[in-house]
Design a protein around this motif. Structure first.
Motif, PDB file in Angstrom:
ATOM      1  N   ASP A  61       4.021   2.946  -6.504  1.00 17.43           N
ATOM      2  CA  ASP A  61       5.681   2.309  -6.984  1.00 17.43           C
ATOM      3  C   ASP A  61       4.890   1.679  -8.016  1.00 17.43           C
ATOM      4  O   ASP A  61       6.403   1.720  -9.297  1.00 17.43           O
ATOM      5  N   SER A  62       4.061   1.266  -8.481  1.00 17.70           N
ATOM      6  CA  SER A  62       3.846   0.322  -9.865  1.00 17.70           C
ATOM      7  C   SER A  62       3.359   1.065 -11.207  1.00 17.70           C
ATOM      8  O   SER A  62       3.659   0.627 -11.549  1.00 17.70           O
ATOM      9  N   VAL A  63       3.706   2.531 -10.807  1.00 17.06           N
ATOM     10  CA  VAL A  63       3.285   2.991 -12.378  1.00 17.06           C
ATOM     11  C   VAL A  63       4.285   3.995 -11.753  1.00 17.06           C
ATOM     12  O   VAL A  63       4.305   4.779 -13.374  1.00 17.06           O
ATOM     13  N   LYS A  64       4.869   4.145 -10.953  1.00 19.45           N
ATOM     14  CA  LYS A  64       6.039   5.087 -11.417  1.00 19.45           C
ATOM     15  C   LYS A  64       6.914   5.087 -12.577  1.00 19.45           C
ATOM     16  O   LYS A  64       7.609   3.558 -13.273  1.00 19.45           O
ATOM     17  N   GLY A  65       7.277   5.955 -13.644  1.00 15.12           N
ATOM     18  CA  GLY A  65       8.640   5.715 -14.833  1.00 15.12           C
ATOM     19  C   GLY A  65       7.356   5.616 -15.910  1.00 15.12           C
ATOM     20  O   GLY A  65       7.834   5.617 -16.875  1.00 15.12           O
ATOM     21  N   ARG A  66       6.019   4.960 -15.929  1.00 19.38           N
ATOM     22  CA  ARG A  66       4.975   4.799 -16.723  1.00 19.38           C
ATOM     23  C   ARG A  66       3.898   5.673 -16.717  1.00 19.38           C
ATOM     24  O   ARG A  66       3.346   5.990 -18.082  1.00 19.38           O
ATOM     25  N   PHE A  67       3.603   6.445 -15.659  1.00 18.42           N
ATOM     26  CA  PHE A  67       2.340   7.309 -15.954  1.00 18.42           C
ATOM     27  C   PHE A  67       3.237   8.888 -15.301  1.00 18.42           C
ATOM     28  O   PHE A  67       4.032   8.687 -14.803  1.00 18.42           O
ATOM     29  N   THR A  68       2.554   9.533 -16.150  1.00 15.45           N
ATOM     30  CA  THR A  68       2.575  11.243 -15.919  1.00 15.45           C
ATOM     31  C   THR A  68       1.463  11.481 -15.379  1.00 15.45           C
ATOM     32  O   THR A  68       0.168  11.848 -15.913  1.00 15.45           O
ATOM     33  N   ILE A  69       1.142  12.770 -14.297  1.00 12.30           N
ATOM     34  CA  ILE A  69       0.237  13.502 -14.229  1.00 12.30           C
ATOM     35  C   ILE A  69       0.628  14.618 -14.369  1.00 12.30           C
ATOM     36  O   ILE A  69       1.645  14.839 -14.022  1.00 12.30           O
ATOM     37  N   SER A  70      -0.517  15.610 -14.575  1.00 13.34           N
ATOM     38  CA  SER A  70      -0.933  16.817 -14.962  1.00 13.34           C
ATOM     39  C   SER A  70      -1.761  17.277 -15.023  1.00 13.34           C
ATOM     40  O   SER A  70      -2.525  16.849 -14.267  1.00 13.34           O
TER      41      SER A  70
END
Length: 116
Positions: A61-70
């Motif tokens: 939850d703390s990184v949703k919208g800021r981090f993206t994993i691929s």
């Protein structure tokens, strides 16, 4: 099997970093790739994960919208794009890969420091 991480460093709050993790040494079939982090005095926590086949993602939850994993299937590599970094994101970040058989693979860790 080795997981080689790169991309950590020092950045100001609001900045961005991109972490990479490449597997070498003929790993067994990978099911899930993920990134964990551990800050001083805290437990290691899952930041983000992605299924190797379908590309389904999961985020703390703390990184949703800021981090993206691929991931890059052909290169057996995963990436973590980190935007809008905050001082509380400061930690050692570890790459993880879950194989079909055997124990998980772990990277050596890369330091991410976000200054205020």
């Amino acid at each position: 099997v080795q997981l080689v991480e790169s991309g950590g460093g020092l950045v100001q709050a609001g900045g961005s970093l991109r972490l990479s993790c490449a597997a070498s040494g003929s790993p067994y079939s990978i099911l899930v790739m993920g990134w964990y982090r551990q800050a001083p005095g805290k437990q290691r926590e899952l930041v983000a994960s992605i299924t190797y086949g379908g590309g389904d993602t999961n985020y703390a939850d703390s990184v949703k919208g800021r981090f993206t994993i691929s991931r890059d299937v052909g290169k057996i590599t995963t990436y973590l794009q980190m935007n809008s970094l905050k001082p509380e994101d400061t930690a050692v970040y570890y790459c993880n890969m879950v194989p079909l058989f055997g124990s998980d693979y772990w990277g050596q860790g890369t330091q991410v420091t976000v200054s205020s």
